[in-house]
Scaffold this motif. Structure first.
Motif, mmCIF file in Angstrom:
data_model
loop_
_atom_site.group_PDB
_atom_site.id
_atom_site.type_symbol
_atom_site.label_atom_id
_atom_site.label_comp_id
_atom_site.label_asym_id
_atom_site.label_seq_id
_atom_site.Cartn_x
_atom_site.Cartn_y
_atom_site.Cartn_z
ATOM 1 N N LEU A 130 -1.255 3.625 7.835
ATOM 2 C CA LEU A 130 -1.396 3.313 6.411
ATOM 3 C C LEU A 130 -2.814 2.894 6.060
ATOM 4 C CD1 LEU A 130 1.953 1.344 6.129
ATOM 5 C CD2 LEU A 130 1.488 3.570 5.107
ATOM 6 N N GLY A 131 -3.777 3.351 6.864
ATOM 7 C CA GLY A 131 -5.166 3.014 6.585
ATOM 8 C C GLY A 131 -6.005 3.153 7.835
ATOM 9 N N GLU A 132 -7.310 2.959 7.682
ATOM 10 C CA GLU A 132 -8.218 3.149 8.822
ATOM 11 C C GLU A 132 -8.372 1.903 9.679
ATOM 12 O OE1 GLU A 132 -11.573 5.877 8.236
ATOM 13 O OE2 GLU A 132 -11.300 5.508 6.093
ATOM 14 N N GLY A 160 -2.726 7.757 1.738
ATOM 15 C CA GLY A 160 -3.532 8.595 0.858
ATOM 16 C C GLY A 160 -2.764 9.723 0.206
ATOM 17 N N THR A 161 -1.436 9.632 0.186
ATOM 18 C CA THR A 161 -0.669 10.740 -0.368
ATOM 19 C C THR A 161 0.648 10.269 -0.959
ATOM 20 O OG1 THR A 161 0.460 12.803 0.167
ATOM 21 C CG2 THR A 161 0.321 11.192 1.920
ATOM 22 N N ALA A 162 1.130 11.011 -1.939
ATOM 23 C CA ALA A 162 2.457 10.728 -2.490
ATOM 24 C C ALA A 162 3.469 11.673 -1.859
ATOM 25 C CB ALA A 162 2.444 10.882 -3.997
ATOM 26 N N LYS A 163 3.035 12.380 -0.810
ATOM 27 C CA LYS A 163 3.904 13.370 -0.197
ATOM 28 C C LYS A 163 4.663 12.804 0.992
ATOM 29 C CE LYS A 163 1.312 17.371 -1.782
ATOM 30 N NZ LYS A 163 2.410 18.137 -2.377
ATOM 31 N N ARG A 202 0.826 -1.203 0.000
ATOM 32 C CA ARG A 202 0.000 0.000 0.000
ATOM 33 C C ARG A 202 0.864 1.260 0.000
ATOM 34 N NH1 ARG A 202 -4.106 0.137 4.488
ATOM 35 N NH2 ARG A 202 -4.443 -1.911 3.617
ATOM 36 N N LEU A 203 1.918 1.207 0.798
ATOM 37 C CA LEU A 203 2.842 2.334 0.840
ATOM 38 C C LEU A 203 3.452 2.524 -0.544
ATOM 39 C CD1 LEU A 203 4.185 4.384 2.728
ATOM 40 C CD2 LEU A 203 5.980 2.722 3.138
ATOM 41 N N ALA A 246 -0.218 13.166 7.173
ATOM 42 C CA ALA A 246 0.748 13.356 6.077
ATOM 43 C C ALA A 246 0.159 14.127 4.905
ATOM 44 C CB ALA A 246 1.263 12.003 5.587
ATOM 45 N N THR A 247 -1.164 14.117 4.788
ATOM 46 C CA THR A 247 -1.773 14.788 3.637
ATOM 47 C C THR A 247 -1.850 16.307 3.822
ATOM 48 O OG1 THR A 247 -4.039 14.594 4.463
ATOM 49 C CG2 THR A 247 -3.215 12.770 3.152
#
Ligand code: GDP
Length: 300
Positions: free
Chosen positions: A279-281, A256-259, A7-8, A227-228
């Protein structure tokens, strides 16, 4: 862990791919180096770290006369791992050398994933055979205590809560007291994070910590950052660091981000390592932060 890595990898792919595409160009001219810088900046790595990385990479490419994409990839990997900090102590200190439980405070702005992180961390600890008490000291957000209690029931941890809109410091105090009486290993304290009144927050968080420390030292203060939120997260980090001594960072919503570059920026800002990532809910979506795995996910 494999699933989390995947996922990462998915979320960070665009950054890594971008860098690798640039590095595989026939000629690494000025424009290319600039584009590499832009790519890193877009991922929130921050200006100074980006410049340092590119300078080092350029220097090494020059000295080594590196040309093949494989060689460049290897250099990039090494430099990125270095940048992320491979030797930082990222262990979450949940163990105390006292008779009484280890104490972890979880702080951060509302909505960043504080309560979820506290629940997930409890789950990791319980799965590891430790006993946990949860302190619902976020008495500001009405649903927070319910949410934490649900986590507690799910993972098998007792939750201490106070009256709605009650004094967070007294809930935290009670949680530590009950935890000690019950003889549990760890007390995790979820706190409130309203940023709009900085003084209020300062007073409150500072007080929670001081009141807890009447019984025993707080072993870990984890700052949860979304992170978003990019640069905004850095501003938050600065404010919190003024209020309490942060000992570790949890970067949530990295799925949820590429940042992902924010890892580098925030560590620099606070001088404190990222210890965990969200890395998720789901209940299993909290992982230790591993620089090498992170960079591998980045550049595949
Ligand atoms: P708090 O106000 O800081 O306590 O935030 P919550 O724990 O209530 O979380 C806010 C929202 O973010 C919830 O919908 C969570 O499920 C979600 N969330 C928390 N951590 C993560 C994460 O790592 N990834 C994703 N995608 N969502 C997350």
């Amino acid at each position: 862990l494999v699933r989390l890595r995947a996922r990462l990898a998915r979320s960070q792919n665009s950054l890594g791919k971008g860098l690798l595409t640039l590095l595989s160009r026939e000629h690494l001219d000025e424009d290319t180096w600039e584009e590499i810088e832009d790519t890193l900046l877009t991922a929130d790595v921050g200006v100074a770290p980006t410049q340092e990385l590119v300078e080092r990479l350029r220097e090494r490419v020059k000295v080594l006369g590196t040309r093949t994409p494989e060689e460049l990839r290897k250099l990039l990997r090494e430099e990125l791992v270095e940048l992320v900090g491979k030797d930082l102590d990222r262990a979450v200190r949940t163990e105390s050398d006292r008779e009484t439980p280890g104490i972890v405070m979880v702080v951060g702005v509302n909505g960043t994933g504080k309560t979820t992180t506290t629940g997930k961390l409890a789950r990791v600890l319980v799965a590891d055979g430790r006993t946990v008490v949860l302190g619902a000291a976020d008495t500001f957000r009405a649903a927070a205590a319910d949410q934490l209690e649900t986590w507690g029931e799910r993972v098998g941890a007792h939750t201490v809560r106070g009256p709605e809109a009650g004094d967070p410091a007294s809930v935290a105090f009670d949680a530590v007291k009950e935890g000690a009486e019950m003889g549990v290993d760890v007390v995790l304290i979820d706190t409130a994070g309203r940023l709009h009144t900085k003084t209020g927050l300062m007073d409150e968080l500072g007080k929670v910590k001081r009141v807890v420390e009447k019984q025993a030292p707080v072993d870990e203060v984890l700052l949860v950052l979304d992170a978003t939120t990019g640069q905004n997260g850095l501003v938050q980090a600065r404010v919190f660091a003024e209020v309490v001594d942060i000992t570790g960072i949890v970067l949530t919503k990295l799925d949820g981000t590429a940042k992902g570059g924010i890892v580098v920026a925030v560590q620099r800002e606070l001088g404190v390592p990222v210890k965990l990532v969200g890395l998720g809910e789901g209940a299993d979506d909290l992982a230790p932060f591993e620089p090498e795995a992170f960079v591998d996910a980045l550049i595949g």
